[in-house]
Design a protein around this motif. Structure first.
Motif, PDB file in Angstrom:
ATOM      1  N   ARG A  67       0.852  -1.211   0.000  1.00 31.54           N
ATOM      2  CA  ARG A  67       0.000   0.000   0.000  1.00 31.54           C
ATOM      3  C   ARG A  67       0.880   1.250   0.000  1.00 31.54           C
ATOM      4  NH1 ARG A  67      -3.421  -2.924   3.346  1.00 31.54           N
ATOM      5  NH2 ARG A  67      -2.582  -2.073   5.282  1.00 31.54           N
ATOM      6  N   ASN A  68       1.914   1.258   0.847  1.00 34.97           N
ATOM      7  CA  ASN A  68       2.823   2.413   0.885  1.00 34.97           C
ATOM      8  C   ASN A  68       3.557   2.583  -0.442  1.00 34.97           C
ATOM      9  OD1 ASN A  68       2.184   2.937   3.550  1.00 34.97           O
ATOM     10  ND2 ASN A  68       3.970   1.896   4.391  1.00 34.97           N
ATOM     11  N   LEU A  69       4.053   1.453  -0.960  1.00 39.86           N
ATOM     12  CA  LEU A  69       4.858   1.520  -2.184  1.00 39.86           C
ATOM     13  C   LEU A  69       4.028   2.003  -3.371  1.00 39.86           C
ATOM     14  CD1 LEU A  69       6.888  -1.756  -1.571  1.00 39.86           C
ATOM     15  CD2 LEU A  69       7.848   0.563  -1.681  1.00 39.86           C
ATOM     16  N   GLU A  70       2.746   1.635  -3.382  1.00 40.38           N
ATOM     17  CA  GLU A  70       1.883   2.105  -4.481  1.00 40.38           C
ATOM     18  C   GLU A  70       1.700   3.621  -4.422  1.00 40.38           C
ATOM     19  OE1 GLU A  70      -0.693  -1.936  -5.422  1.00 40.38           O
ATOM     20  OE2 GLU A  70      -1.532  -0.426  -4.070  1.00 40.38           O
ATOM     21  N   ILE A  71       1.578   4.156  -3.219  1.00 42.95           N
ATOM     22  CA  ILE A  71       1.442   5.624  -3.077  1.00 42.95           C
ATOM     23  C   ILE A  71       2.710   6.295  -3.599  1.00 42.95           C
ATOM     24  CG2 ILE A  71       1.283   7.514  -1.393  1.00 42.95           C
ATOM     25  CD1 ILE A  71      -0.439   5.613   0.352  1.00 42.95           C
ATOM     26  N   LEU A  72       3.859   5.748  -3.202  1.00 44.43           N
ATOM     27  CA  LEU A  72       5.137   6.355  -3.606  1.00 44.43           C
ATOM     28  C   LEU A  72       5.350   6.225  -5.114  1.00 44.43           C
ATOM     29  CD1 LEU A  72       7.119   4.989  -0.553  1.00 44.43           C
ATOM     30  CD2 LEU A  72       6.526   7.384  -0.942  1.00 44.43           C
ATOM     31  N   GLN A  73       4.969   5.089  -5.652  1.00 44.60           N
ATOM     32  CA  GLN A  73       5.084   4.895  -7.098  1.00 44.60           C
ATOM     33  C   GLN A  73       4.207   5.904  -7.838  1.00 44.60           C
ATOM     34  OE1 GLN A  73       3.218   1.413  -8.849  1.00 44.60           O
ATOM     35  NE2 GLN A  73       5.077   0.987 -10.013  1.00 44.60           N
ATOM     36  N   GLY A  74       3.023   6.177  -7.281  1.00 40.59           N
ATOM     37  CA  GLY A  74       2.123   7.162  -7.887  1.00 40.59           C
ATOM     38  C   GLY A  74       2.784   8.534  -7.949  1.00 40.59           C
ATOM     39  N   VAL A  75       3.481   8.923  -6.877  1.00 44.98           N
ATOM     40  CA  VAL A  75       4.172  10.219  -6.864  1.00 44.98           C
ATOM     41  C   VAL A  75       5.239  10.238  -7.962  1.00 44.98           C
ATOM     42  CG1 VAL A  75       5.650  11.767  -5.500  1.00 44.98           C
ATOM     43  CG2 VAL A  75       3.723  10.595  -4.400  1.00 44.98           C
ATOM     44  N   GLN A  76       5.980   9.148  -8.070  1.00 39.84           N
ATOM     45  CA  GLN A  76       7.023   9.086  -9.124  1.00 39.84           C
ATOM     46  C   GLN A  76       6.404   9.220 -10.507  1.00 39.84           C
ATOM     47  OE1 GLN A  76      10.739   6.408  -7.853  1.00 39.84           O
ATOM     48  NE2 GLN A  76       8.964   5.191  -8.268  1.00 39.84           N
ATOM     49  N   GLN A  77       5.300   8.480 -10.712  1.00 40.52           N
ATOM     50  CA  GLN A  77       4.707   8.465 -12.055  1.00 40.52           C
ATOM     51  C   GLN A  77       4.105   9.816 -12.424  1.00 40.52           C
ATOM     52  OE1 GLN A  77       2.132   5.085 -11.581  1.00 40.52           O
ATOM     53  NE2 GLN A  77       3.654   3.646 -12.397  1.00 40.52           N
TER      54      GLN A  77
ATOM     55  N   LEU B 129      -0.424  15.237  -0.640  1.00 40.90           N
ATOM     56  CA  LEU B 129       0.289  14.771  -1.839  1.00 40.90           C
ATOM     57  C   LEU B 129       0.307  15.836  -2.936  1.00 40.90           C
ATOM     58  CD1 LEU B 129      -0.890  11.094  -2.441  1.00 40.90           C
ATOM     59  CD2 LEU B 129       1.399  11.876  -1.873  1.00 40.90           C
ATOM     60  N   ALA B 130      -0.810  16.566  -3.063  1.00 40.65           N
ATOM     61  CA  ALA B 130      -0.902  17.557  -4.148  1.00 40.65           C
ATOM     62  C   ALA B 130       0.168  18.632  -3.971  1.00 40.65           C
ATOM     63  CB  ALA B 130      -2.295  18.174  -4.167  1.00 40.65           C
ATOM     64  N   ALA B 131       0.398  19.066  -2.722  1.00 40.20           N
ATOM     65  CA  ALA B 131       1.402  20.119  -2.482  1.00 40.20           C
ATOM     66  C   ALA B 131       2.805  19.593  -2.782  1.00 40.20           C
ATOM     67  CB  ALA B 131       1.311  20.602  -1.036  1.00 40.20           C
ATOM     68  N   LEU B 132       3.065  18.336  -2.400  1.00 42.19           N
ATOM     69  CA  LEU B 132       4.377  17.734  -2.690  1.00 42.19           C
ATOM     70  C   LEU B 132       4.596  17.675  -4.207  1.00 42.19           C
ATOM     71  CD1 LEU B 132       6.943  16.063  -1.806  1.00 42.19           C
ATOM     72  CD2 LEU B 132       5.528  14.035  -2.185  1.00 42.19           C
ATOM     73  N   GLU B 133       3.578  17.195  -4.896  1.00 41.32           N
ATOM     74  CA  GLU B 133       3.738  17.002  -6.347  1.00 41.32           C
ATOM     75  C   GLU B 133       3.867  18.334  -7.074  1.00 41.32           C
ATOM     76  OE1 GLU B 133       0.723  14.225  -7.643  1.00 41.32           O
ATOM     77  OE2 GLU B 133       1.426  12.707  -6.221  1.00 41.32           O
ATOM     78  N   ALA B 134       3.151  19.354  -6.606  1.00 38.56           N
ATOM     79  CA  ALA B 134       3.263  20.677  -7.231  1.00 38.56           C
ATOM     80  C   ALA B 134       4.683  21.215  -7.051  1.00 38.56           C
ATOM     81  CB  ALA B 134       2.240  21.637  -6.624  1.00 38.56           C
ATOM     82  N   LEU B 135       5.249  20.994  -5.882  1.00 36.85           N
ATOM     83  CA  LEU B 135       6.620  21.477  -5.631  1.00 36.85           C
ATOM     84  C   LEU B 135       7.614  20.757  -6.549  1.00 36.85           C
ATOM     85  CD1 LEU B 135       8.651  23.152  -3.877  1.00 36.85           C
ATOM     86  CD2 LEU B 135       8.896  21.096  -2.477  1.00 36.85           C
ATOM     87  N   ILE B 136       7.481  19.433  -6.639  1.00 35.65           N
ATOM     88  CA  ILE B 136       8.422  18.677  -7.480  1.00 35.65           C
ATOM     89  C   ILE B 136       8.328  19.159  -8.934  1.00 35.65           C
ATOM     90  CG2 ILE B 136       9.045  16.390  -8.355  1.00 35.65           C
ATOM     91  CD1 ILE B 136       7.912  15.252  -5.688  1.00 35.65           C
ATOM     92  N   ARG B 137       7.105  19.338  -9.400  1.00 38.65           N
ATOM     93  CA  ARG B 137       6.936  19.803 -10.796  1.00 38.65           C
ATOM     94  C   ARG B 137       7.571  21.178 -10.974  1.00 38.65           C
ATOM     95  NH1 ARG B 137       1.635  18.292 -10.168  1.00 38.65           N
ATOM     96  NH2 ARG B 137       1.371  16.096 -10.693  1.00 38.65           N
ATOM     97  N   ARG B 138       7.345  22.052 -10.002  1.00 37.20           N
ATOM     98  CA  ARG B 138       7.909  23.407 -10.109  1.00 37.20           C
ATOM     99  C   ARG B 138       9.440  23.353 -10.169  1.00 37.20           C
ATOM    100  NH1 ARG B 138       9.950  27.774  -7.307  1.00 37.20           N
ATOM    101  NH2 ARG B 138       9.580  27.421  -5.100  1.00 37.20           N
ATOM    102  N   ILE B 139      10.039  22.517  -9.321  1.00 41.90           N
ATOM    103  CA  ILE B 139      11.510  22.425  -9.315  1.00 41.90           C
ATOM    104  C   ILE B 139      12.001  21.912 -10.669  1.00 41.90           C
ATOM    105  CG2 ILE B 139      13.506  21.302  -8.256  1.00 41.90           C
ATOM    106  CD1 ILE B 139      11.871  21.116  -5.640  1.00 41.90           C
ATOM    107  N   ARG B 140      11.343  20.869 -11.161  1.00 47.73           N
ATOM    108  CA  ARG B 140      11.799  20.277 -12.430  1.00 47.73           C
ATOM    109  C   ARG B 140      11.656  21.269 -13.579  1.00 47.73           C
ATOM    110  NH1 ARG B 140       9.927  14.904 -14.246  1.00 47.73           N
ATOM    111  NH2 ARG B 140      12.001  14.898 -15.148  1.00 47.73           N
ATOM    112  N   GLU B 141      10.522  21.995 -13.592  1.00 47.25           N
ATOM    113  CA  GLU B 141      10.285  22.932 -14.704  1.00 47.25           C
ATOM    114  C   GLU B 141      11.209  24.149 -14.621  1.00 47.25           C
ATOM    115  OE1 GLU B 141       6.088  23.607 -14.381  1.00 47.25           O
ATOM    116  OE2 GLU B 141       5.686  21.517 -14.966  1.00 47.25           O
TER     117      GLU B 141
END
Ligand SMILES: Cc1ncc(COP(=O)(O)O)c(C=O)c1O
Length: 378
Positions: A23-33, A218-230
């Motif tokens: 269950r944990n790994l699926e959440i983390l995989q979702g963030v990666q994807q 999760l949404a705030a984490l993912e927004a930050l990662i996208r911002r850093i990458r972009e």
């Protein structure tokens, strides 16, 4: 490894729950994807390599705190192999350069001292920096941004340009935190170190992200990662430990005696000092299935170990009925920072390690005995 029934488990035993891990790994995989980031297992929290093939299926690789963990990931997990340690010996650096793809240094002196070796090996090297921005209260021991911290290069010590060959930056400042403190920390980091990011290959945001706990943003984490990458065009790494095996294991213990001194005190075959040292170091109160806060249920007992240490007490818990000698008690959230920190103080036996598989069957992964105690002592 042998199959066993739950009833056959002898105590103390760590019982790791494969379904909870997944269950944990699926959440983390979702963030990666969804973000294109890379998530690494921080082995310092959880190194039960029996489940590394499972973890390898979901995550990008692992990170190590030194040579031994790096070797473990190389031998058992595969994938990307990162390491950070405040100081490496020459012998360690030679070995690490053969098995790691990313090495982070804690000082310019260490970077330069080992330069001939990492440069020849073609490893991607980074510097751990210190954003000097604390977002934690109470646990100075877990705060790498506390005053006079030795972890990470402060801005003032770095200079205006990064040394040649540095391809990444790393910071680790959080402990069991949500996304908001990470966003805040990144902003502090960005003000001090942002100018270095353009042209680098990677940024590692360390661990301490409680991504798999209920309610994590999760949404705030993912927004930050996208911002850093972009913004900076760098690969983003996260290296959580706790989040990978959060709530994925129990420590089962047996009541061996009951003594009375102002209150009933249960003597258990598990020890805070030996088998759950974070209870004393953090300190924290581990969840106990079926038990309540002191005074909440009919009888309140103190739970202690059978070591000589007066303070080897797990905590006070209340029960519907007085526990009896021979009863089994089950502590929750015992996969992380438990097995990796075990010791045999007082000659205490190490808990066995078992795995409850997805299909409900149980595998005895490792039994410990006298030789494991003696083998480390002469
Ligand atoms: C450099 C570094 N990375 C990752 C981690 C993993 O942290 P956690 O298990 O809290 O996610 C730690 C923990 O101390 C750390 O020091």
């Amino acid at each position: 490894m042998a199959n066993c029934s739950m009833e056959e488990l002898r105590t103390p035993v760590y019982l790791i729950d494969e379904a909870a891990l997944i269950r944990n790994l699926e959440i983390l995989q979702g963030v990666q994807q969804r973000t294109g980031c890379h998530i690494l297992l921080a082995q310092k929290a959880f190194s039960m390599f029996r489940v590394y093939p499972l973890i390898a299926h979901y995550l990008s690789g692992a990170t190590a705190s030194g040579l031994y963990e790096a070797r473990l990931a190389h031998e058992e997990l595969g994938g990307e192999n990162h390491v950070f340690c405040p100081a490496y010996t020459d012998a360690e650096m030679a070995e690490l350069c053969k098995i790691c793809d990313h090495i982070s240094f804690n000082s310019l002196r260490q970077l330069e001292h080992h330069r001939p070796v990492w440069q020849a090996a073609g490893v991607s090297v980074g510097l751990r920096v210190n954003p000097e921005h604390s977002t934690q209260e109470g646990h100075a021991i877990y705060d790498p941004c506390a005053p006079c911290s030795r972890l990470g290069i402060p801005h003032a010590a770095l200079g205006d340009i990064l040394p040649e060959g540095v391809e990444g930056l790393h910071f680790h400042t959080l402990c069991e935190q949500d996304a908001a403190p990470l966003v805040e920390t990144f902003e502090a980091f960005e003000k001090k170190f942002g100018q270095f990011l353009h042209g680098l290959r990677w940024l590692n945001l360390g661990g301490g992200h409680h991504i798999t706990r209920k309610g994590y943003d999760l949404a705030a984490l993912e927004a930050l990662i996208r911002r850093i990458r972009e913004t900076y065009g760098v690969e983003v790494y996260l290296e959580p430990g706790e989040a990978i095996a959060l709530n994925s294991g129990t420590l089962i213990t047996t009541v061996m005696d009951v003594v009375e001194n102002g209150m009933p005190i249960l003597i258990l075959d598990a020890s805070a000092a030996c088998h759950m040292p974070d209870v004393l170091e953090m300190p924290y109160r581990p969840p106990l299935y079926g038990a309540g806060e002191p005074g909440e249920k009919a009888v309140t007992c103190r739970l202690g170990a059978r070591t000589c240490l007066a303070g080897d007490v797990i905590g006070d818990y209340s029960f519907d009925e007085m526990p009896k000698i021979g009863d089994r008690l089950v502590f929750g959230d015992m996969a992380i920072y438990s097995m990796v920190k075990n010791n045999t103080f007082n000659g205490m036996p190490l808990p066995d390690i078992a795995l409850r598989r997805r299909d409900g069957s149980c595998e005895m992964v490792r039994r410990f005995g006298y030789e494991d105690f003696k083998g480390r002592l002469s």
